[in-house]
Design a protein around this motif. Sequence first.
Motif, short mmCIF file in Angstrom:
data_model
loop_
_atom_site.label_atom_id
_atom_site.label_comp_id
_atom_site.label_asym_id
_atom_site.label_seq_id
_atom_site.Cartn_x
_atom_site.Cartn_y
_atom_site.Cartn_z
N ILE A 1 13.93 42.71 11.75
CA ILE A 1 12.66 42.26 11.69
C ILE A 1 13.31 40.62 11.63
CG2 ILE A 1 11.44 41.56 10.55
CD1 ILE A 1 10.64 44.17 9.46
N SER A 2 12.47 39.39 12.40
CA SER A 2 13.08 38.60 12.57
C SER A 2 13.01 37.48 10.97
CB SER A 2 12.42 37.41 13.20
OG SER A 2 10.52 37.66 12.84
N GLY A 3 14.00 36.68 11.04
CA GLY A 3 14.07 35.63 9.25
C GLY A 3 13.86 34.00 9.46
N PRO A 4 14.17 33.85 8.91
CA PRO A 4 15.20 33.71 7.22
C PRO A 4 13.98 34.10 6.24
CG PRO A 4 14.44 31.34 7.93
CD PRO A 4 13.71 32.25 8.66
N LYS A 5 13.24 34.59 6.46
CA LYS A 5 12.79 35.34 5.55
C LYS A 5 12.06 36.47 5.88
CE LYS A 5 10.77 30.59 3.89
NZ LYS A 5 9.25 29.67 3.11
N GLN A 6 11.89 37.06 4.72
CA GLN A 6 11.24 38.58 5.18
C GLN A 6 10.29 38.59 5.17
OE1 GLN A 6 11.74 41.03 1.14
NE2 GLN A 6 11.06 39.73 0.10
N PRO A 7 9.30 39.54 6.44
CA PRO A 7 7.89 39.55 6.36
C PRO A 7 6.89 39.85 5.58
CG PRO A 7 8.79 41.15 7.12
CD PRO A 7 10.24 41.15 6.23
N GLY A 8 7.74 40.85 4.16
CA GLY A 8 6.76 40.50 3.18
C GLY A 8 5.76 42.04 3.00
N ASN A 9 4.40 41.65 3.02
CA ASN A 9 3.26 42.63 3.27
C ASN A 9 3.35 42.49 4.47
OD1 ASN A 9 2.93 43.14 0.38
ND2 ASN A 9 1.67 41.01 0.38
N ASN A 10 3.58 42.09 5.50
CA ASN A 10 2.83 42.01 7.07
C ASN A 10 4.04 42.93 7.56
OD1 ASN A 10 0.64 40.16 6.38
ND2 ASN A 10 2.43 38.59 7.48
N ILE A 11 4.83 43.32 6.66
CA ILE A 11 5.67 44.39 7.64
C ILE A 11 5.23 45.64 8.35
CG2 ILE A 11 5.84 45.85 5.81
CD1 ILE A 11 9.07 46.36 6.01
N ASP A 12 4.16 45.94 7.99
CA ASP A 12 2.91 46.92 9.07
C ASP A 12 3.25 46.79 10.83
OD1 ASP A 12 2.87 48.15 6.97
OD2 ASP A 12 0.76 47.92 6.72
N VAL A 13 3.56 45.42 10.74
CA VAL A 13 3.23 44.87 11.55
C VAL A 13 4.70 45.19 12.73
CG1 VAL A 13 3.19 42.69 13.39
CG2 VAL A 13 2.01 42.69 11.41
N TYR A 14 5.58 44.82 11.75
CA TYR A 14 6.93 45.05 13.09
C TYR A 14 6.84 46.57 12.25
CZ TYR A 14 7.17 40.24 12.51
OH TYR A 14 7.37 39.11 12.59
N LEU A 15 6.78 47.32 11.27
CA LEU A 15 7.04 48.33 11.95
C LEU A 15 6.48 49.48 12.71
CD1 LEU A 15 7.26 48.92 7.64
CD2 LEU A 15 9.46 49.32 9.43
N ALA A 16 4.83 49.10 13.40
CA ALA A 16 4.12 49.55 14.40
C ALA A 16 5.50 50.32 15.82
CB ALA A 16 3.44 48.74 14.96
N PRO A 17 6.28 50.13 15.99
CA PRO A 17 6.91 50.57 17.39
C PRO A 17 7.35 52.07 16.17
CG PRO A 17 7.75 48.05 16.77
CD PRO A 17 6.83 48.22 16.08
N LEU A 18 7.81 51.55 15.22
CA LEU A 18 8.75 52.89 14.58
C LEU A 18 7.61 54.01 14.49
CD1 LEU A 18 10.96 53.76 13.28
CD2 LEU A 18 11.17 52.45 11.30
N ILE A 19 6.62 53.32 13.93
CA ILE A 19 5.59 54.46 13.55
C ILE A 19 4.87 54.73 14.42
CG2 ILE A 19 3.51 54.72 12.19
CD1 ILE A 19 4.15 52.47 10.62
N ASP A 20 4.74 53.76 15.68
CA ASP A 20 4.76 55.29 17.16
C ASP A 20 5.15 56.23 17.62
OD1 ASP A 20 2.98 54.03 17.13
OD2 ASP A 20 3.10 51.97 18.27
N ASP A 21 6.64 56.37 17.37
CA ASP A 21 7.73 56.50 17.61
C ASP A 21 8.27 58.21 16.53
OD1 ASP A 21 8.69 55.64 19.55
OD2 ASP A 21 9.83 54.14 18.11
#
Length: 521
Positions: A197-217
Amino acid sequence: MVEGNAAAEEMRAVVEMGRTAAGSDTPIAVEVGGADCLDNPTHFQTLLEDAEKPLYKDCSNFTKLSATIKLYNLKAKYGWSDRSFKDLLKLMKDMLPEENLLSDSLYAAKKTLSTLGLDYKKIHACPNDCIMYRKEFKDANDCPTCGMSRSKTNTKTKGVSRVPSKVLCCWPVMLVTYNLPPWLCMKRKFMMLTLLISGPKQPGNNIDVYLAPLIDDLKELWEVGIQTYDGYRDQSFTLKSVLLWTINDFPAYGNLSGYSVKGYKACPICVDNTHSSWLPKSRKICYRGHRQWLPLSHPYRKQKKAFDGEQLLDLAPKSLSGTEVLHRMQACNCVLGKTKEYWEHLHIHHILDVMHIEKNVLESLLGTLLDIPGKTKDGYTARLGLVDMKMRLELAPYAVGKKTCLPPACYTLSKEEKKKVCTSFIGMKVPDGYSSNISRLVSMKDLKLIGLKSHDCHVLMQQLLPIAIRGVLPKHVRIAITRMCMFFNEICNKEIECIWYVKLSCVDRYGTDGCTPLRGT
């Protein structure tokens, strides 16, 4: 080994199942394993042959495939450049016996590995963490939520460049296979890097957006599964998987679970029954009520002066089950869901990483004992908080002329005692590879430890700290700190004996109901 047309038919079946699962004309196997797998299934046959062909005649240790994988693993581990790796392949090709099968170029090595599906996919993301440009947003040029452009703006031409504003490239998300033995599952080679997941800051509560491909798998692996080849049995099978739990620190627990780990109800176990109060002078929320987890007849429950001036006879609250949590979340309007079909039925959903907790506790403990500026938990505002709660009034700050002084507490060390503690750390020697050189982490000028890593904190907390404080603190303070170190030592063991489980549960003198004393105690 699958022969001739059988390999083609088997590969075709895998691709057809991938097309059915994806619900589109583009097969998953083509997207992941390479676009030529469907049209040229002999690549799969070639892969199986490479896994059995010896690297050279009479070689029993390596095959063509295993040698390529191990060399490429070293390249990734030590950060070799493509040019140096290419020269190494040529050199080893010449050093090995004639007619060896080692790839002599980087292109050939990458081509062999690409057949395994060991590639990666870059996915553009909105700079404000609104969406990822995939599925229905794959061809979008602007974010449909905030309107931010997908690509960066060229400052010279004032036009849109082809460089994406944000690409997944920094924060790792890993999966660990838990059907392996405990001594293998946490090894590096058995961990799977699924997201960066892109930096330099962590996504925080928006990590759901980036976990979407993993959740689909994960949904696909649970509902449909994928066809996998078993090299030992020489046959294919349908591989399925389930997500057991997540391992993270407490702030990440809030990001992943959706529960707020700040404020008056920060405890995910107590929830509405969290004992918390606002301290106006220190401008912090204080959490109390820890005694409710002790047995009902424990003497600490009735003590007043040693705690907050009140007895605590409440029962410990029960944690919510997955079904109860899901029922509460149904009233919430969640744009991106975190739940899976089986998630509510799991007994444990999120696990706190003990290494993170251990590091935070040790840094706070050393910061307080050595009075390190910015690290100590016993400062002016903390003493004002005690005044607000009407506790330990003998430690209240007082004024001497224009200065404000803090009365020494039982754990306050003098300058000479701090030097003794730091000197003890400098003189400690451990076996090679056991930890960092502790003496290099000690600053005698500032009387503090610097540059501590997680494993260094692990060793200091469990082994070295009780030794360093033996001669500088009162007995009751030493015992309290040593027992806390023993607690971390026990919960980090590979096996926890039943007698220790009873002691760690604070019922060493009481029965499992918290009331009945155990025999012989």
